[in-house]
Write a protein that holds these residues in place. Structure first.
Motif, short mmCIF file in Angstrom:
data_model
loop_
_atom_site.label_atom_id
_atom_site.label_comp_id
_atom_site.label_asym_id
_atom_site.label_seq_id
_atom_site.Cartn_x
_atom_site.Cartn_y
_atom_site.Cartn_z
N PHE A 32 -13.32 -30.90 10.73
CA PHE A 32 -12.48 -30.04 11.56
C PHE A 32 -11.62 -30.87 12.50
O PHE A 32 -10.43 -30.60 12.67
CB PHE A 32 -13.31 -29.04 12.38
N VAL A 38 -11.33 -25.54 8.58
CA VAL A 38 -12.64 -24.92 8.72
C VAL A 38 -13.26 -24.85 7.33
O VAL A 38 -12.83 -24.09 6.49
CB VAL A 38 -12.54 -23.50 9.32
N LEU A 89 -7.60 -31.45 -5.57
CA LEU A 89 -7.21 -30.38 -6.49
C LEU A 89 -6.73 -29.12 -5.77
O LEU A 89 -5.85 -28.42 -6.26
CB LEU A 89 -8.42 -29.99 -7.37
N VAL A 90 -7.36 -28.82 -4.63
CA VAL A 90 -7.08 -27.53 -3.99
C VAL A 90 -6.44 -27.68 -2.61
O VAL A 90 -5.31 -27.27 -2.38
CB VAL A 90 -8.37 -26.69 -3.88
N ARG A 93 -3.02 -29.11 -2.13
CA ARG A 93 -1.95 -28.32 -2.75
C ARG A 93 -1.60 -27.08 -1.94
O ARG A 93 -0.55 -26.50 -2.14
CB ARG A 93 -2.33 -27.89 -4.16
N ILE A 94 -2.51 -26.63 -1.06
CA ILE A 94 -2.15 -25.49 -0.23
C ILE A 94 -1.78 -25.96 1.17
O ILE A 94 -1.74 -25.18 2.13
CB ILE A 94 -3.28 -24.43 -0.18
N GLU A 99 -5.38 -20.30 6.87
CA GLU A 99 -5.93 -19.08 6.25
C GLU A 99 -6.23 -19.27 4.77
O GLU A 99 -7.29 -18.88 4.29
CB GLU A 99 -4.96 -17.92 6.44
N ALA A 100 -5.29 -19.91 4.04
CA ALA A 100 -5.53 -20.16 2.62
C ALA A 100 -6.74 -21.06 2.43
O ALA A 100 -7.53 -20.89 1.50
CB ALA A 100 -4.30 -20.78 1.98
N ILE A 102 -9.41 -21.20 4.30
CA ILE A 102 -10.65 -20.44 4.46
C ILE A 102 -10.98 -19.69 3.18
O ILE A 102 -12.11 -19.75 2.67
CB ILE A 102 -10.55 -19.48 5.66
N VAL A 103 -9.99 -19.01 2.60
CA VAL A 103 -10.23 -18.28 1.35
C VAL A 103 -10.65 -19.25 0.25
O VAL A 103 -11.59 -19.01 -0.51
CB VAL A 103 -8.99 -17.48 0.93
N ALA A 104 -9.95 -20.40 0.18
CA ALA A 104 -10.26 -21.37 -0.87
C ALA A 104 -11.67 -21.93 -0.71
O ALA A 104 -12.40 -22.08 -1.70
CB ALA A 104 -9.24 -22.50 -0.86
N GLY A 107 -14.16 -19.49 -1.80
CA GLY A 107 -14.23 -19.58 -3.26
C GLY A 107 -15.09 -20.76 -3.69
O GLY A 107 -15.96 -20.62 -4.55
N LEU A 108 -14.88 -21.91 -3.05
CA LEU A 108 -15.64 -23.12 -3.37
C LEU A 108 -17.13 -22.89 -3.11
O LEU A 108 -17.98 -23.32 -3.90
CB LEU A 108 -15.12 -24.28 -2.52
N TYR A 110 -18.84 -20.13 -3.37
CA TYR A 110 -19.43 -19.39 -4.48
C TYR A 110 -19.51 -20.24 -5.73
O TYR A 110 -20.49 -20.18 -6.47
CB TYR A 110 -18.62 -18.12 -4.77
N ILE A 111 -18.48 -21.06 -5.97
CA ILE A 111 -18.48 -21.89 -7.19
C ILE A 111 -19.67 -22.85 -7.17
O ILE A 111 -20.44 -22.92 -8.13
CB ILE A 111 -17.16 -22.67 -7.31
N LEU B 202 -19.61 -16.78 -9.33
CA LEU B 202 -18.90 -17.99 -9.75
C LEU B 202 -17.48 -17.64 -10.17
O LEU B 202 -16.52 -18.29 -9.77
CB LEU B 202 -19.66 -18.65 -10.90
N GLY B 205 -15.45 -16.70 -7.22
CA GLY B 205 -15.06 -17.90 -6.48
C GLY B 205 -13.89 -18.60 -7.14
O GLY B 205 -12.92 -18.98 -6.49
N LEU B 208 -10.73 -16.70 -6.54
CA LEU B 208 -10.21 -16.87 -5.17
C LEU B 208 -9.45 -18.20 -5.05
O LEU B 208 -8.35 -18.25 -4.48
CB LEU B 208 -11.35 -16.84 -4.16
N VAL B 209 -10.05 -19.26 -5.58
CA VAL B 209 -9.40 -20.57 -5.49
C VAL B 209 -8.08 -20.55 -6.25
O VAL B 209 -7.05 -21.03 -5.76
CB VAL B 209 -10.33 -21.67 -6.05
N LEU B 213 -4.26 -21.07 -4.87
CA LEU B 213 -3.47 -22.18 -5.42
C LEU B 213 -2.14 -21.72 -6.01
O LEU B 213 -1.10 -22.32 -5.78
CB LEU B 213 -4.27 -22.88 -6.51
#
Lengths: 308, 232
Positions: A32, A38, A89-90, A93-94, A99-100, A102-104, A107-108, A110-111, B202, B205, B208-209, B213
């Motif tokens: 941070f 974040v 990778l992510v 690029r954003i 805000e993007a 946090i969403v990304a 997502g990570l 959960y992945i 999964l 997620g 969302l990514v 992107l």
């Protein structure tokens, strides 16, 4: 058990928790502080560290000490590499848009979590400690002959728990040394202070960001390797360290190493002690409300100097 | 009559037609989407308009739910007063949290709201004796009936959701299209993915990514920019 020995037992448990917590929170604080990102997936890198530790320990087999030592090197390395790849990778690029990001990172989260569920499974699995001798602890007693030491029943800890505390202190000192005494630390601090000026002075800010994100993940993973012989690896174990790290980083003041460590001690100890005497849930309710109040009335944290 | 009014009326009418024609599965899904879209519209007022990213908005959802459920369950209240208490508890909670949280901005606001929500969540667990902790409880059947309306029936649920949705539309609860599209997307995505694998989050997620992107400005922004520029 009497109150005194009970309190000492709770304090040692709290100290172990604080030691691990300060490492995890330091990773979050670093990310941070330098990147202004974040990282909601921070807890999952912690979980990844624990799961990799189990995997390495099983792979090495036989001697738990060798397996543990291997995990101590491999787990932060893999977690760090995954984080660097994610950054490249992510996040890059954003443009680290808050805000993007946090969403990304949600997502990570959960992945990583669900990938572990699919491969490692839903069970909690233990990792054997490299050494685990029981150490009885003495307590004072006022007898007719004056004050004397005795060993009350149940008041003990293990050599491994003491090792966790020592190892965490050593790692903290290492991070402090790197940050304040090396050229790398200078580059990190310069980027944290003003990334545009740093860029103008020829600091490869993009690579610094990737490195910092990797270091943050590695710190989370290494603290999980330290705790996994005590707690077991599980695919959902990332939620609690994430929340506690958030609390510690905010209370300590963002980007302040000293503040992070002091806040980790405060939160870890009080969490450990309140959990023993009252209920763990009540301890967490009080801690979260305390954090909210600190932020409302002292936005820069207890030890920070800048506005958050 | 303004163009917006006509569009809203057309949407409500179309949803009523769907009520008569949709097969059971989609009927249930659309009812869910309408209720959750109201939640999303509320969130959009906060985040979309004022830029305050609250990480604890779901606490107010829970406050309404537990306010209604607990008073029906433990105080034997009738449906209507229990419903009113649900709304009241969320409002009071929002007032108190807002009083404190709105003193902060940016990341501070995010963390403060997250901490309040976490404290709320833990409080629900702490009073597990009444709330049944993470198992939750099923509302007594009498609390699911109001006059001759039975809310455990799919038809009643759909129409009630439509009324709620219509109210939110016509009191102009901010932008509506974005939250509706987002809600429909997430409800169907999660449902579809959970049919494929146990680790369906999964897929969520990954989606969302990928969206952050490649779909700048979200789905609505993308549709507007690339496909139908005239969209309101």
């Amino acid at each position: 058990v009497e109150f005194g020995p009970h309190l000492m037992l709770a304090s040692i448990e709290g100290l172990v928790q604080a030691a691990v917590l300060s490492l995890t929170a330091l990773g979050l604080s670093l990310v941070f502080g330098v990147m202004r990102v974040v990282n909601v997936a921070h807890g999952e890198f912690y979980m990844l560290g624990a799961v990799i530790a189990w995997w390495v320990a099983t792979l090495v087999g036989q001697n738990p000490a060798i397996g543990f030592l291997a995990a101590l090197i491999v787990a932060p390395l893999i977690a760090g590499i995954i984080a660097v790849i994610t950054d490249w990778l992510v996040l890059k690029r954003i443009n680290y848009d808050p805000e993007a990001t946090i969403v990304a990172t949600i997502g990570l989260l959960y992945i990583l979590q669900q990938s572990v569920l699919m491969t490692f499974g839903p069970d909690a699995r233990p990792v054997e400690a490299p050494f685990n001798t029981r150490i009885a602890l003495p307590w004072f007693e006022n007898t007719e002959a004056g004050w004397s030491l005795y060993y009350p029943w149940g008041l003990s800890t293990t050599s491994y728990k003491l090792f966790v505390i020592v190892a965490a202190i050593a790692l903290l000192l290492l991070v402090w040394y790197v940050m304040s005494r090396t050229k790398l630390g200078l580059i990190l601090r310069a980027t944290q202070l003003d990334s545009e000026t740093a860029l103008a002075f020829g600091i490869p800010v993009e690579r610094v960001y990737a490195l910092v994100f990797g270091m943050g993940a590695a710190l989370a993973a290494i603290s999980a390797v330290l705790i996994v012989p005590i707690q077991q690896a599980h695919y959902l174990m990332g939620a609690e360290p994430l929340l506690l790290s958030f609390i510690v980083v905010i209370i300590g003041g963002l980007g302040s190493l000293r503040g992070t460590v002091i806040a980790a001690l405060l939160i870890g100890m009080s969490d450990g002690i309140i959990s023993v005497f009252f209920s763990p849930t009540l301890a967490k309710i009080m801690a979260t409300l305390l954090v909210a109040m600190v932020l409302v009335y002292r936005p820069q944290g207890l030890f920070g100097t800048r506005r958050a | 009559m303004s163009r917006n009014f006509l569009l809203h009326a057309a949407l409500v009418f179309a949803l009523y037609v769907l009520h008569l024609t949709l097969p059971d599965y989609h009927h249930g899904q659309v009812a869910r989407i309408m209720v959750l879209a109201v939640y999303a519209m509320g969130y959009n007022i906060l985040f979309g308009y004022s830029g305050l990213l609250s990480l604890g908005h779901a606490m107010f959802f829970a406050a309404g739910m537990y306010g209604m459920g607990l008073s029906a369950q433990h105080l034997d209240m009738a449906t209507l007063p229990a419903f009113a208490i649900g709304i009241l508890s969320a409002t009071v909670l929002a007032f108190i949290v807002g009083l404190l949280a709105l003193r902060t901005i940016g990341v501070g606001f995010m963390i403060v709201t997250l901490m309040f929500a976490q404290a709320g969540y833990l409080t629900i667990l702490y009073f597990g004796e009444y709330t049944r902790g993470d198992e939750g409880f099923v509302l007594v059947t009498t609390a699911r009936k109001f006059m001759s309306l039975d809310f455990s029936q799919a038809d009643t649920r759909y129409l009630a959701a439509l009324v709620l949705f219509g109210i939110a539309l016509f009191i102009k609860a901010g932008t509506t299209l974005g939250p509706i599209i987002g809600t429909a997307f997430m409800v169907y995505l999660i449902d579809y993915a959970s049919g494929l694998t146990d680790a369906y989050m999964l897929l969520v997620g990954v989606t969302l990514v990928l969206i952050t992107l490649f779909v700048r400005g979200g789905i609505l922004g993308f549709v507007r920019a690339k496909l139908v520029p005239w969209l309101p």
